[in-house]
Design a protein around this motif. Structure first.
Motif, PDB file in Angstrom:
ATOM      1  N   LEU A  71       0.849  -1.189   0.000  1.00 43.79           N
ATOM      2  CA  LEU A  71       0.000   0.000   0.000  1.00 43.79           C
ATOM      3  C   LEU A  71       0.884   1.237   0.000  1.00 43.79           C
ATOM      4  CD1 LEU A  71      -1.912  -2.291   1.198  1.00 43.79           C
ATOM      5  CD2 LEU A  71      -3.108  -0.444   2.369  1.00 43.79           C
ATOM      6  N   HIS A  72       0.856   2.010  -1.091  1.00 43.96           N
ATOM      7  CA  HIS A  72       1.553   3.292  -1.162  1.00 43.96           C
ATOM      8  C   HIS A  72       0.485   4.386  -1.069  1.00 43.96           C
ATOM      9  CE1 HIS A  72       5.749   2.266  -2.778  1.00 43.96           C
ATOM     10  NE2 HIS A  72       5.183   1.126  -2.464  1.00 43.96           N
ATOM     11  N   ALA A  73       0.580   5.252  -0.077  1.00 40.22           N
ATOM     12  CA  ALA A  73      -0.597   6.053   0.312  1.00 40.22           C
ATOM     13  C   ALA A  73      -0.343   7.550   0.350  1.00 40.22           C
ATOM     14  CB  ALA A  73      -1.105   5.577   1.667  1.00 40.22           C
ATOM     15  N   LYS A  74       0.366   8.079  -0.631  1.00 40.14           N
ATOM     16  CA  LYS A  74       0.596   9.537  -0.659  1.00 40.14           C
ATOM     17  C   LYS A  74      -0.720  10.309  -0.557  1.00 40.14           C
ATOM     18  CE  LYS A  74       3.358  13.110  -1.527  1.00 40.14           C
ATOM     19  NZ  LYS A  74       4.574  13.441  -0.757  1.00 40.14           N
ATOM     20  N   GLY A  75      -1.757   9.847  -1.259  1.00 39.76           N
ATOM     21  CA  GLY A  75      -3.055  10.516  -1.226  1.00 39.76           C
ATOM     22  C   GLY A  75      -4.008   9.949  -0.191  1.00 39.76           C
ATOM     23  N   GLY A  76      -3.547   8.962   0.580  1.00 40.35           N
ATOM     24  CA  GLY A  76      -4.385   8.331   1.593  1.00 40.35           C
ATOM     25  C   GLY A  76      -5.056   7.069   1.067  1.00 40.35           C
ATOM     26  N   GLY A 112      -1.001  12.457  -5.031  1.00 46.52           N
ATOM     27  CA  GLY A 112      -2.004  11.411  -4.875  1.00 46.52           C
ATOM     28  C   GLY A 112      -3.349  11.981  -4.479  1.00 46.52           C
ATOM     29  N   ASN A 113      -4.417  11.306  -4.904  1.00 45.77           N
ATOM     30  CA  ASN A 113      -5.781  11.732  -4.602  1.00 45.77           C
ATOM     31  C   ASN A 113      -6.500  10.810  -3.626  1.00 45.77           C
ATOM     32  OD1 ASN A 113      -5.605  13.926  -6.455  1.00 45.77           O
ATOM     33  ND2 ASN A 113      -5.974  12.501  -8.129  1.00 45.77           N
ATOM     34  N   GLY A 114      -6.031   9.574  -3.495  1.00 48.83           N
ATOM     35  CA  GLY A 114      -6.621   8.684  -2.496  1.00 48.83           C
ATOM     36  C   GLY A 114      -7.338   7.484  -3.090  1.00 48.83           C
ATOM     37  N   ILE A 115      -7.388   6.414  -2.302  1.00 49.53           N
ATOM     38  CA  ILE A 115      -8.110   5.179  -2.628  1.00 49.53           C
ATOM     39  C   ILE A 115      -9.043   4.876  -1.467  1.00 49.53           C
ATOM     40  CG2 ILE A 115      -7.889   2.670  -2.922  1.00 49.53           C
ATOM     41  CD1 ILE A 115      -5.205   3.201  -4.316  1.00 49.53           C
ATOM     42  N   TYR A 116     -10.294   4.493  -1.795  1.00 46.58           N
ATOM     43  CA  TYR A 116     -11.298   4.179  -0.778  1.00 46.58           C
ATOM     44  C   TYR A 116     -11.897   2.801  -1.057  1.00 46.58           C
ATOM     45  CZ  TYR A 116     -10.844   9.117   0.278  1.00 46.58           C
ATOM     46  OH  TYR A 116     -10.335  10.347   0.604  1.00 46.58           O
ATOM     47  N   ILE A 117     -11.730   1.883  -0.113  1.00 42.34           N
ATOM     48  CA  ILE A 117     -12.284   0.525  -0.197  1.00 42.34           C
ATOM     49  C   ILE A 117     -13.393   0.473   0.847  1.00 42.34           C
ATOM     50  CG2 ILE A 117     -11.740  -1.936  -0.229  1.00 42.34           C
ATOM     51  CD1 ILE A 117     -10.076  -0.266  -2.205  1.00 42.34           C
ATOM     52  N   MET A 118     -14.650   0.415   0.410  1.00 42.17           N
ATOM     53  CA  MET A 118     -15.767   0.775   1.267  1.00 42.17           C
ATOM     54  C   MET A 118     -16.141  -0.248   2.336  1.00 42.17           C
ATOM     55  SD  MET A 118     -16.173   3.708   0.055  1.00 42.17           S
ATOM     56  CE  MET A 118     -17.680   4.262   0.820  1.00 42.17           C
ATOM     57  N   GLY A 119     -15.735  -1.511   2.163  1.00 39.89           N
ATOM     58  CA  GLY A 119     -16.040  -2.511   3.177  1.00 39.89           C
ATOM     59  C   GLY A 119     -16.740  -3.731   2.601  1.00 39.89           C
ATOM     60  N   ASP A 120     -16.536  -4.892   3.258  1.00 39.05           N
ATOM     61  CA  ASP A 120     -17.097  -6.166   2.797  1.00 39.05           C
ATOM     62  C   ASP A 120     -16.660  -6.440   1.369  1.00 39.05           C
ATOM     63  OD1 ASP A 120     -18.477  -8.555   2.849  1.00 39.05           O
ATOM     64  OD2 ASP A 120     -20.417  -7.652   2.361  1.00 39.05           O
ATOM     65  N   ASN A 121     -15.366  -6.284   1.113  1.00 40.03           N
ATOM     66  CA  ASN A 121     -14.809  -6.465  -0.234  1.00 40.03           C
ATOM     67  C   ASN A 121     -13.832  -7.642  -0.274  1.00 40.03           C
ATOM     68  OD1 ASN A 121     -14.817  -3.110   0.138  1.00 40.03           O
ATOM     69  ND2 ASN A 121     -15.823  -3.918  -1.676  1.00 40.03           N
ATOM     70  N   TRP A 122     -13.722  -8.239  -1.430  1.00 41.03           N
ATOM     71  CA  TRP A 122     -12.714  -9.264  -1.700  1.00 41.03           C
ATOM     72  C   TRP A 122     -11.925  -8.807  -2.911  1.00 41.03           C
ATOM     73  CZ3 TRP A 122     -13.994 -14.756  -3.962  1.00 41.03           C
ATOM     74  CH2 TRP A 122     -12.812 -15.495  -4.090  1.00 41.03           C
ATOM     75  N   ILE A 123     -10.618  -8.605  -2.709  1.00 41.88           N
ATOM     76  CA  ILE A 123      -9.727  -8.163  -3.778  1.00 41.88           C
ATOM     77  C   ILE A 123      -8.865  -9.351  -4.183  1.00 41.88           C
ATOM     78  CG2 ILE A 123      -8.032  -6.446  -4.498  1.00 41.88           C
ATOM     79  CD1 ILE A 123     -10.685  -5.237  -3.522  1.00 41.88           C
TER      80      ILE A 123
END
Length: 357
Positions: A71-76, A112-123
């Motif tokens: 996880l690279h999180a410059k934008g969160g 970076g602008n950000g990534i949001y994984i909302m929940g109950d997910n399978w990647i």
């Protein structure tokens, strides 16, 4: 809160605080641990790299991040509860700029602008999630995907770039499962509530206003306001919903855009509508969205926000809701960003907030 020991990028031991019963492998790499928040009952396996790079990483409860995921999180990077990430995935909430030729790319700004994984997910394994992407609640991403655009709720997406191939639900529209719908698809009582919300919002818009409807979905509220009021555009994270909106309302401009990184210039609008969206967002995501709304508003411009005021927090009745606020919670959030915050209608949870001059 509990404490585990992990390594930073220089192979030094670092202390990582986290929620109860979370297990972090001692060979996980967690840089800048003060910028990393991990909830309860999570598993962070061997070889995982959490690298905020000045941004932040927020991981909810009951999440599993499997071996050698980065996880690279410059934008969160923000994950809701019950997210399962397979091995060898990459989340990259950042991009190097590369316009100049007089200096190496590696020395040019990293944004970076950000990534949001909302929940109950399978990647799925070996998947790459790119910057400025939201993965809707309950969505599954197949193995070896490259996700370059947001994927809406309760979908299954595969490919490179990833596209939706099916939904996880079947049958008639169900308020407790589906994030949104067009008119004629939802029960009459809910449809009338939506129309009533549009009528109420109209009262705070004049024909001279330039209006943005953030999280417009299939354009129901947007179109209702466009009938009589001002110049209006709609934006949403779901390409699927926007396609349906554009087909139904060809005279309105609909733009693909995440709420946390609006694709509009500063001070572009006199009014911004944020109607029944807050409850579908992670709390950090909601605050980041409101900051963006403030940016695109004119000085003295007005935010029109509606949200159900149940105060249920994460104990929501609808699967599509992530966090339901109380009246006081919304007021406190809005007062941090806006002037003259006022609750207009408690039934619709309608607030008006003005940006300072």
């Amino acid at each position: 809160r509990q404490v585990s020991i992990a390594k930073d990028l220089r192979n030094r031991n670092v202390k990582v605080t986290h929620g109860k019963d979370t297990c972090i492998d001692r060979y996980a790499v967690i840089d800048q641990p003060q910028l990393v928040s991990i909830g309860a009952n999570c598993i962070i396996r061997k070889g995982v790299v959490l690298r905020p790079e000045g941004g932040e990483i927020v991981i909810g409860n009951n999440c599993v991040i499997n071996h050698y995921t980065t996880l690279h999180a410059k934008g969160g990077i923000y994950m809701g509860d019950w997210v399962m990430v397979s091995p060898h995935c990459g989340f990259y909430a950042q991009n190097h700029t590369y316009e100049r030729f007089d200096i190496p790319i590696t020395k040019q700004p990293n944004i970076g602008n950000g990534i949001y994984i909302m929940g109950d997910n399978w990647i799925g394994s070996h998947t790459v999630i790119c910057d400025d992407v939201t993965i809707g609640k309950g969505t599954v991403i197949g193995a070896q995907c490259t996700v370059t655009k947001s994927i809406p709720m309760a979908s299954v997406a595969v490919g490179s770039p990833a596209v939706v191939i099916k939904k996880r639900y079947e049958g008639p529209w169900d308020f407790k499962k589906v994030e949104r719908a067009g008119l004629g698809e939802m029960p009459s009582g809910i449809e009338e509530h939506v129309r009533g919300r549009a009528r109420l919002i109209k009262q705070f818009i004049t024909p001279d206003d330039t209006v943005l409807d953030v999280g417009c979905g299939e354009g129901i509220i947007t179109a209702a306001i466009a009938e009589t009021h001002g110049t209006i555009a709609g934006c949403d994270y779901s390409s699927e919903a926007l396609s349906r909106a554009q087909q139904q309302y060809a005279h309105i401009a609909f733009v693909y855009s995440n709420a946390t990184h609006l694709r509009f210039d500063d001070a572009s609008f006199t009014r911004v509508i944020f109607s029944d969206i807050a409850e579908h967002l992670l709390p950090d995501q909601c605050i980041n969205s409101l900051q963006e709304i403030k940016r695109v508003l004119h000085k003295g411009g007005t935010l029109i926000l509606t949200t159900p005021l149940t105060g249920n927090k994460t104990n929501t009745e609808s699967y599509s809701h992530i966090y339901e606020y109380s009246e006081d919670e919304i007021k406190d959030i809005l007062r941090e960003l806006f002037d003259e915050v006022q609750l207009i209608d408690k039934n619709y949870g309608l607030f008006i907030a003005r940006k300072g001059e």
